[in-house]
Design a protein around this motif. Sequence first.
Motif, PDB file in Angstrom:
ATOM      1  N   GLY A  60      44.010 -83.787   7.069  1.00 58.17           N
ATOM      2  CA  GLY A  60      44.923 -84.021   5.956  1.00 58.17           C
ATOM      3  C   GLY A  60      44.258 -84.211   4.608  1.00 58.17           C
ATOM      4  N   ALA A  61      42.936 -84.338   4.584  1.00 58.24           N
ATOM      5  CA  ALA A  61      42.226 -84.521   3.317  1.00 58.24           C
ATOM      6  C   ALA A  61      42.004 -83.180   2.644  1.00 58.24           C
ATOM      7  N   ARG A  62      41.954 -83.189   1.321  1.00 54.19           N
ATOM      8  CA  ARG A  62      41.748 -81.946   0.578  1.00 54.19           C
ATOM      9  C   ARG A  62      40.276 -81.596   0.447  1.00 54.19           C
ATOM     10  N   THR A  63      39.430 -82.589   0.541  1.00 55.44           N
ATOM     11  CA  THR A  63      38.013 -82.323   0.380  1.00 55.44           C
ATOM     12  C   THR A  63      37.197 -83.371   1.108  1.00 55.44           C
ATOM     13  N   SER A  64      35.981 -83.043   1.467  1.00 53.73           N
ATOM     14  CA  SER A  64      35.073 -83.985   2.113  1.00 53.73           C
ATOM     15  C   SER A  64      34.668 -85.077   1.139  1.00 53.73           C
ATOM     16  N   ALA A  65      34.342 -86.227   1.690  1.00 50.79           N
ATOM     17  CA  ALA A  65      33.683 -87.239   0.872  1.00 50.79           C
ATOM     18  C   ALA A  65      32.328 -86.685   0.459  1.00 50.79           C
TER      19      ALA A  65
END
Length: 202
Positions: A60-65
């Motif tokens: 669900g995240a748009r980008t990696s940390a």
Amino acid sequence: MNKQLSWLRLAATLVTGALAATGALAEDGPQAEAGSAPPEASAASAARHCVAELAPVNAGARTSAIKQGGCYSSFAAAMAAATDNTVALASESSPESVGESDLAAAATRVIGIDYDGRFYSGSSFIWYARNNFGCFGGRSYTANMPGSFNNRLTSTRGFNGCTRNTSYSGFFQTGFWVRCFPNCLYIGDFMNNQTSSKRWAR
């Protein structure tokens, strides 16, 4: 007699003026830049090699940390920083010289290297993960290009199981895209210097 002295003074004044003008021209000419580095050396010294750490992207995240690392004047120094000093390349190593075998014993996992020149040359950006898996086991990574490398990618390579190395023209994996399996020695005319985000996956 006085007329002869006047002519002599006039001639001396003209010669002095001509010499002064010649000196001024010399200061404005190439001699004034004799200490400058030749264009080839200046271009080589301008190359920078940067690193960043990524975490596998969460559902669900748009980008990696992302954890930005530093930038270095040599590719060897950048690779040492990306691998916790466990990959020691020769100081003169060029960005295109590194291979999977060089990275096998690294403490981290280099997942990709992007370059601003064709054939994996020029400045570079090394992406790495602090795990033992890279893209194996279903892990994937996404990132927006840092400002210093936005719209500069010309060639790219994937490592450690990241066989789908995708470059996008928009942030957050949007816009036009090119997928390399995992390497592209040239990204293609329509995407050259157009990459704003990336995705690496198995």
